[in-house]
Design an enzyme around this catalytic site. Structure first.
Site, PDB file in Angstrom:
ATOM      1  CB  THR A 134      -0.870   0.085   1.119  1.00  0.00           C
ATOM      2  OG1 THR A 134      -0.047   0.305   2.466  1.00  0.00           O
ATOM      3  CG2 THR A 134      -1.714  -1.209   1.427  1.00  0.00           C
ATOM      4  CB  ALA A 149       1.806  -0.074   6.478  1.00  0.00           C
ATOM      5  CB  VAL A 183       8.032  -0.218   8.113  1.00  0.00           C
ATOM      6  CG1 VAL A 183       8.156   1.339   8.254  1.00  0.00           C
ATOM      7  CG2 VAL A 183       7.580  -0.566   9.689  1.00  0.00           C
ATOM      8  CE  LYS A 184       5.767   1.127  -0.884  1.00  0.00           C
ATOM      9  NZ  LYS A 184       4.528   1.084  -1.646  1.00  0.00           N
ATOM     10  CB  VAL A 185      11.519   3.211   4.680  1.00  0.00           C
ATOM     11  CG1 VAL A 185      12.358   4.423   4.819  1.00  0.00           C
ATOM     12  CG2 VAL A 185      11.206   2.738   5.971  1.00  0.00           C
TER      13      VAL A 185
END
Length: 215
Positions: free
Chosen positions: A27, A56, A82-84
Site C-alpha cells: 500500500t 505500510a 514498514v515501507k520507507v
C-alpha cells in the site's frame, strides 16, 4: 516469482486472495487516501485477510519520526512491513528498523546503487519502479536485471519487488530478469488470467458439447 497486490481496497484484496496466488500486499498513502478510511485501521483489516507481508508506508521525512511511525505500524500485526522512501533519512531509519527486527520495504528505487545501499542498510525488500522509468524513456527491466545480478554476486538476501507494474509484459519480464516479487494493481492481475485464445477455446468446447446434446 511471487505475486503481491498493490492496493488498499479490501474487496480487491479479498478477490485476489481467492485466486490462491496472493503472497502479500503493498500500500501507499495515495492508495489509502482513495479509500477514505483510517490508515491504521485499514492496515489492520488487510492483515486480517492476508497472511503474507503487508507494506505500510511512513509519512514523515525525518529518520527519527519515520522510526516512531514505523514502530507504531509494526504493532498492528506481525506481518506488517514498514515501507520507507529511498532517501538519506530513509536509510538511517532502515538501519534502525533492522536493528529492532522490523522488516522494511525501501520504495521509490530508480537505480541499482540505490538498491544496493538499501540492502546494505538492512532492507528486507527493495522496490524498483518499472512504469515510471519507462515513462521517462528508460528501461525498467534493465534495472531489475542489474539489481538481481548485484545481489547474486554479493550474496545479498534482500528481495526485489517489481513495482509500478502497468501490464502483463512487465510481469513476465520481471520474472525473467530476476525479480522475486511483482506487486500488481487489481486490474492488471485480472488481465493476467485472460487470453483471447483461451476464451475462443472455451467457446468452441461449449459449442461442440451442445452439438452432442442435440443428437
Amino acid at each position: 516469482m511471487k505475486f503481491f497486490i498493490d492496493t488498499a481496497n479490501i474487496n480487491e484484496i479479498k478477490e485476489a486472495n481467492e485466486l490462491g496466488v496472493l503472497a502479500g500486499v503493498t500500500t501507499n498513502p495515495s492508495l489509502v487516501a482513495k479509500e477514505g478510511v483510517d490508515f491504521h485501521e485499514r492496515i489492520r483489516e488487510i492483515c486480517n485477510v492476508v497472511e503474507g507481508p503487508v507494506s505500510a508506508e511512513v509519512i514523515s521525512l525525518e529518520a527519527d519520526k519515520m522510526i516512531e511511525e514505523g514502530k507504531e505500524l509494526a504493532k498492528i500485526a506481525p506481518n506488517v512491513v514498514v515501507k520507507v522512501p529511498m532517501t538519506t533519512e530513509g536509510l538511517k531509519a532502515v538501519k534502525a528498523f533492522s536493528d529492532l527486527g522490523i522488516r522494511t520495504n525501501v520504495t521509490l528505487v530508480f537505480s541499482a546503487v540505490q538498491a544496493l545501499l538499501a540492502a546494505r542498510a538492512g532492507a528486507t525488500y527493495v522496490s524498483p519502479f518499472l512504469g515510471r522509468l519507462d515513462d521517462i524513456g528508460h528501461n525498467g527491466m534493465d534495472l531489475i536485471r542489474q539489481i538481481a545480478e548485484i545481489f547474486a554476486i554479493h550474496g545479498i538476501e534482500t528481495e526485489i519487488i517489481a513495482a509500478s507494474v502497468r501490464h502483463s509484459v512487465h510481469v513476465t519480464d520481471a520474472a525473467l530478469n530476476g525479480a522475486h516479487i511483482a506487486t500488481i494493481p487489481a486490474n492488471v492481475i485480472a488481465s493476467l488470467v485472460k487470453h483471447p485464445l483461451t476464451d475462443q477455446g472455451i467457446e468452441k468446447f461449449l459449442a461442440d458439447w451442445e452439438k452432442t446434446q442435440e443428437k
